[in-house]
Enzyme design. Structure first.
Site, short mmCIF file in Angstrom:
data_model
loop_
_atom_site.label_atom_id
_atom_site.label_comp_id
_atom_site.label_asym_id
_atom_site.label_seq_id
_atom_site.Cartn_x
_atom_site.Cartn_y
_atom_site.Cartn_z
CD GLU A 126 -1.86 8.18 12.96
OE1 GLU A 126 -1.37 8.48 11.85
OE2 GLU A 126 -3.07 7.94 13.12
CD GLU B 39 -1.20 3.27 9.85
OE1 GLU B 39 -1.83 3.80 10.77
OE2 GLU B 39 -0.02 2.85 9.99
#
Length: 261
Positions: A112, A132
């Protein structure tokens, strides 16, 4: 060069930011806050025009959130500092080019962070993932950004499965600009940064603001705002010395000298 988990180096108009937090360059709350302050200072310094962000060492760019720090008490939804997690994702008004030099493993919040840059260069051994899903949480920023950057089905596969991509595949899907041998990655990043730093900073500011703001507009609404000078950066550009310098330099057959004003 500064010390601590975030090391900075200035070279003319270029700022290098190195996330150097052994063993893996994971980001805890304190590091995220320092990163936010660092990138905000870059944004606000008129002498700095381009930023390179990379990781310390040869194995990791960044794996994202420090799970060990979380287990020890860092709150997942705590105060990440100005700019949100990693200092770049939500930093308002950052109208300067940012290059991510991905020097190794880049996953989770580290991916990210890289996606928050404008240009991504990768070492040939770099790998990318959004793991994740295996930790029972959501890659929030990547879930927003990635399907807009690469083919939808590839983005959804990454989000649903957490599978790893080699640098070559990442480049094929378009979220890595170029791959370089690890030994020459920073040399290539600096070369690109120097090239950008020689360009017109007010025009770069226009490009970044227009791209950012136009994302949620129709084409015609965005064009109307540009032609009516309703973007702050566009209004500033059209009344600037640099705007006149561009025309003058072309007419005189010379390279323009950009002053950022």
């Amino acid at each position: 060069m500064s010390e601590g988990p975030i090391k900075t180096r200035r070279d003319g108009h270029v700022l290098e930011v190195t996330l150097d937090r052994p063993k893996a360059n994971a980001i805890d709350l304190a590091t995220s806050q320092i990163m936010g302050d660092t990138f905000a200072a870059f944004r606000d310094d008129p002498e700095l025009r381009v930023c390179i962000v990379t990781g310390g060492g040869e194995k990791f760019f960044c794996p994202g959130w420090d799970l060990k720090a979380a287990a020890a008490g860092d709150e997942v939804d705590g105060n990440y500092g100005v700019g949100g997690f990693g200092g770049l994702q939500e930093l308002r008004g950052l109208n300067k080019p940012v290059i991510a030099a991905v020097n190794g493993i880049c996953c989770g919040g580290g991916l990210e962070l890289a996606l928050s840059a404008d240009i991504i260069l990768a070492a040939d051994h770099a790998t990318f993932s959004l793991p994740e899903i295996r930790s029972g949480t959501v890659a929030d920023a990547a879930t927003v950004k990635l399907p807009k950057r690469i083919p939808y089905h590839i983005a959804m596969e990454m989000l649903f499965t957490g599978r790893w991509l080699e640098a070559e595949e990442a480049a094929r899907w378009g979220f890595v600009n170029r791959i370089h041998p690890a030994a020459s990655l920073m040399e290539e990043a600096r070369k690109l940064a120097k090239h950008l730093a020689s360009g017109p900073p007010l025009v770069f500011a226009c490009i970044k603001e227009i791209v950012r703001e136009a994302e949620d507009m129709t084409f015609q609404d965005a064009m109307n705002r540009i032609t009516k000078r309703q973007f702050e950066t566009v209004d500033r550009l059209y009344d600037s010395e640099d705007n006149r310098e561009g025309y003058t330099a072309f007419a005189e057959g010379r390279d323009p000298v950009w002053k950022g004003r």
